[in-house]
Design a protein around this motif. Structure first.
Motif, mmCIF file in Angstrom:
data_model
loop_
_atom_site.group_PDB
_atom_site.id
_atom_site.type_symbol
_atom_site.label_atom_id
_atom_site.label_comp_id
_atom_site.label_asym_id
_atom_site.label_seq_id
_atom_site.Cartn_x
_atom_site.Cartn_y
_atom_site.Cartn_z
ATOM 1 N N GLY A 241 0.793 -1.220 0.000
ATOM 2 C CA GLY A 241 0.000 0.000 0.000
ATOM 3 C C GLY A 241 0.825 1.268 0.000
ATOM 4 O O GLY A 241 0.376 2.307 0.487
ATOM 5 N N HIS A 242 2.056 1.217 -0.550
ATOM 6 C CA HIS A 242 2.887 2.419 -0.602
ATOM 7 C C HIS A 242 2.242 3.469 -1.509
ATOM 8 O O HIS A 242 1.605 3.142 -2.517
ATOM 9 C CB HIS A 242 4.283 2.080 -1.118
ATOM 10 N N GLN A 243 2.436 4.717 -1.156
ATOM 11 C CA GLN A 243 1.870 5.806 -1.938
ATOM 12 C C GLN A 243 2.635 5.950 -3.264
ATOM 13 O O GLN A 243 3.849 6.162 -3.278
ATOM 14 C CB GLN A 243 1.959 7.120 -1.157
ATOM 15 N N MET A 244 1.928 5.811 -4.393
ATOM 16 C CA MET A 244 2.518 5.975 -5.725
ATOM 17 C C MET A 244 1.529 6.727 -6.595
ATOM 18 O O MET A 244 0.310 6.533 -6.478
ATOM 19 C CB MET A 244 2.852 4.623 -6.361
ATOM 20 N N ILE B 210 2.353 4.216 -11.457
ATOM 21 C CA ILE B 210 1.787 2.867 -11.511
ATOM 22 C C ILE B 210 1.529 2.451 -12.954
ATOM 23 O O ILE B 210 1.884 1.336 -13.368
ATOM 24 C CB ILE B 210 0.481 2.816 -10.693
ATOM 25 N N ASP B 211 0.925 3.339 -13.744
ATOM 26 C CA ASP B 211 0.618 3.004 -15.135
ATOM 27 C C ASP B 211 1.886 2.726 -15.939
ATOM 28 O O ASP B 211 1.924 1.792 -16.748
ATOM 29 C CB ASP B 211 -0.166 4.142 -15.787
ATOM 30 N N ALA B 212 2.933 3.541 -15.718
ATOM 31 C CA ALA B 212 4.183 3.369 -16.467
ATOM 32 C C ALA B 212 4.824 2.023 -16.150
ATOM 33 O O ALA B 212 5.279 1.301 -17.046
ATOM 34 C CB ALA B 212 5.149 4.517 -16.150
ATOM 35 N N HIS B 213 4.871 1.679 -14.863
ATOM 36 C CA HIS B 213 5.479 0.412 -14.479
ATOM 37 C C HIS B 213 4.634 -0.774 -14.937
ATOM 38 O O HIS B 213 5.174 -1.796 -15.387
ATOM 39 C CB HIS B 213 5.673 0.357 -12.960
ATOM 40 N N ARG C 13 4.197 -5.241 -18.469
ATOM 41 C CA ARG C 13 3.078 -5.895 -19.151
ATOM 42 C C ARG C 13 2.085 -6.493 -18.142
ATOM 43 O O ARG C 13 1.598 -7.607 -18.294
ATOM 44 C CB ARG C 13 3.587 -6.970 -20.119
ATOM 45 N N TYR C 14 1.798 -5.717 -17.095
ATOM 46 C CA TYR C 14 0.798 -6.091 -16.099
ATOM 47 C C TYR C 14 -0.541 -5.435 -16.460
ATOM 48 O O TYR C 14 -0.585 -4.268 -16.806
ATOM 49 C CB TYR C 14 1.190 -5.592 -14.703
ATOM 50 N N ASP C 15 -1.607 -6.181 -16.365
ATOM 51 C CA ASP C 15 -2.941 -5.625 -16.521
ATOM 52 C C ASP C 15 -3.553 -5.541 -15.121
ATOM 53 O O ASP C 15 -4.098 -6.516 -14.603
ATOM 54 C CB ASP C 15 -3.795 -6.505 -17.432
ATOM 55 N N LEU C 16 -3.447 -4.366 -14.506
ATOM 56 C CA LEU C 16 -3.899 -4.200 -13.123
ATOM 57 C C LEU C 16 -5.396 -3.994 -13.012
ATOM 58 O O LEU C 16 -5.920 -3.902 -11.898
ATOM 59 C CB LEU C 16 -3.160 -3.017 -12.481
ATOM 60 N N SER C 17 -6.080 -3.927 -14.153
ATOM 61 C CA SER C 17 -7.532 -3.733 -14.105
ATOM 62 C C SER C 17 -8.281 -5.046 -13.916
ATOM 63 O O SER C 17 -9.486 -5.048 -13.689
ATOM 64 C CB SER C 17 -8.017 -3.060 -15.390
#
Length: 561
Positions: free
Chosen positions: A291-294, A299-302, A307-311
């Motif tokens: 839960g670190h603040q970013m 987040i989107d760039a990383h 190639r992570y789909d965080l949605s």
């Protein structure tokens, strides 16, 4: 390798000389040595030699001259050059016929050309050629290094070696996967299958490149095998496929060795890049889990880079290999390098299982624990997680048969904001399962209402303060004295306060148990006989066992440092 007879014939010094026989062979025959010899020949002539002679021992005797030519030919010489005009005035017809029939080159040299000048010219050519051959491996080495620095593929490195050696190459990585080369895989395999029984060292030599190379052959070809190593660690295998009758020269072996060294360097660089990317992935996923603040852009760039789909919806699974360190200490086969490679085995096993259940997987690790986010769908989460873990444990039963895993499974909703909450639940489920049921179990956070209640209490600041005031003295005393007062009280409550049963379960004398119970009352300021106090003690210990407070206290101490 040597110089073609044709190149020697075209030397300015030999403009007055002429080829008498086998003119069509001058471009094929190679000269590696030069000598001056007269009759008898005996064993003084070597293969591929340029032989100079005046014919003085055969003066006036054509039969002796024919016998001399026969001996030179049978010795493997490439060409016989006879100085005419003093002892031999012309080449007899029967000698010309003999040489033509056998494709043996005979040259006439005017008497006025000094043999010393001819020897000097040919030796200069040979020395220059051999110097160029000796420098060639260095040139190839520089080209290979430059290609690696430019980020060329290992396939391009293999193509360079194939051009230099005019032989096919095949390179395998440490996992046995074909990485580069044009050699036929089935052909390599058929030859390699006989390597153990029929392989031999390439040369009877103590040269390190010879010691590293093994050869196995059959009627159709030969396979030369190098092991790719970097800092003593195995990185793969390098195969060179040649004609059956070909013998590699020292220079060719040196070029092959440069190819092996370049492959080792390429694998090491590739591994370093992959390890760096893996560390970045690990840190990023841990940041989400903790839960670190970013920022959203960060987040989107990383996520795009990895190639992570965080949605997508994910289940969080936290696993713990329980006995790696103990196995390392007790079993000599678990050497340090092997222990380090276990983490790679674990990750590969996770990816393999995720692929088989057709789900995306996000993987990280922290200390002794594995953190996984497994793609799921509504309504099938438990089935998906169980199927995934079944595959993982089945695979690990072969790779790591002595390692026991405990698992905690949480749930999360769509989106980035729930990663931390899902991890908290999975970690709490793992800790609760280990504390309540022992190791080697799977615990779902959603299994019991008690788990939810305890976690919700554990994350409340007021509850944490009360819990700390009651449990901290017991933890501190247990650390100092090793008396395990917390476990003693838990067993006492489970037996409904029956002292005799508790003493038997703990294998304690009745008086020892009573001493411990009084010590608990003294340290906490609570009376076990008071129902409210006893309930508060039990609740505080169970909240503390969720591990939430321990993690937050540990994180706080790290941040303070």
């Amino acid at each position: 390798m040597g110089i073609a007879v044709e190149d020697i014939v075209n030397l300015t010094l030999l403009e007055g000389a002429s080829i008498v026989t086998a003119k069509d062979r001058v471009s094929e025959r190679i000269v590696e040595w030069v000598s001056v010899i007269e009759n008898p020949v005996e064993n003084f002539v070597r293969d591929n030699e340029f032989v100079l002679s005046t014919g003085i021992g055969c003066y006036g005797d054509p039969l002796k001259l024919l016998k001399f030519v026969e001996d030179v030919y049978n010795s493997g010489a490439s060409i016989l050059a006879i100085a005419t005009g003093r002892h031999v005035f012309s080449i007899p017809a029967e000698i010309i016929q003999y040489a033509e029939e056998r494709g043996f080159i005979i040259m006439e040299i005017p008497w006025e050309i000094r043999f010393a000048d001819i020897v000097h010219e040919i030796m200069s050519c040979l020395i220059n050629l051999r110097q160029g051959q000796a420098d060639r491996p260095k040139d190839v080495q520089q080209q290979l290094i430059q290609m690696i620095l430019e980020g060329k593929s290992i396939g391009q490195l293999a193509e360079l070696i194939e051009r230099e050696l005019e032989a096919a190459v095949l390179i395998f990585d440490e996992k046995g996967r074909c990485a580069a080369g044009s050699a036929n895989t089935d052909r390599i395999k058929s030859l390699k299958d006989g390597e153990t029984d029929k392989s031999i060292e390439i040369r009877d030599s103590h040269h390190p490149m010879h010691a590293r190379a093994r050869k196995v052959d059959d009627e159709e070809g030969q396979l030369i095998h190098f092991t790719i190593k970097s800092n003593g660690a195995y990185k793969g295998d390098y195969y060179l496929l040649c004609e059956a009758d070909r013998e590699l020269s020292l220079q060719e072996l040196a070029i092959a060795e440069q190819g092996v060294a370049a492959a080792a360097l390429w694998f090491s660089r590739d591994n370093a890049v992959m390890e760096a990317e893996s560390r970045m992935q690990n840190e990023f996923l841990l940041s989400l889990a903790m839960g670190h603040q970013m920022s959203v852009d960060h987040i989107d760039a990383h996520a795009e880079f990895f190639r992570y789909d965080l949605s997508l919806p994910y289940d969080c699974i936290v696993g713990r290999p329980e006995n790696l360190e103990r196995l390392h200490l007790e079993n000599s086969s678990y050497e340090k390098p092997a222990l380090e490679r276990i983490h790679t085995f674990i990750k590969d096993g996770m990816l393999y299982a995720a692929e088989n259940v057709h789900r995306r997987l996000l993987y990280a690790y922290k200390n002794a624990e594995i953190i996984i986010y497994l793609e799921t769908t509504n309504g099938t989460a438990a089935d998906t997680a169980n199927q995934f873990l079944d595959l993982v444990e089945r695979r690990f039963s072969h790779l790591l048969p002595e390692v026991v895993f405990s698992w905690g499974i949480g749930r999360q909703k769509d989106g980035v904001g729930e990663f931390a909450g899902s991890f908290t639940k999975a970690k709490a489920a793992l800790d609760m399962g280990r504390n309540q049921m022992g190791i080697g179990k799977r615990t779902y956070f959603d299994e019991t209402q008690m788990n939810r209640l305890l976690l919700n209490l554990a994350i409340t600041k007021d509850v944490q303060q009360i819990t700390s005031s009651i449990v901290a003295p017991l933890v501190e005393y247990d650390d100092q004295k090793g008396m395990d007062l917390i476990h003693t009280f838990s067993v006492y409550r489970n037996t409904c306060g029956n002292v005799s049963q508790t003493a038997r379960k703990l294998n304690l004398h009745r008086q020892s148990l009573l001493y411990r119970l009084r010590k608990i009352e003294t340290l906490t300021g609570r009376s076990i006989a008071d129902p409210d106090h006893s309930f508060l003690l039990e609740l505080s210990i169970r909240v503390w066992k969720t591990g939430v407070q321990n993690r937050e206290e540990h994180l706080g101490s790290v941040l303070e440092k």
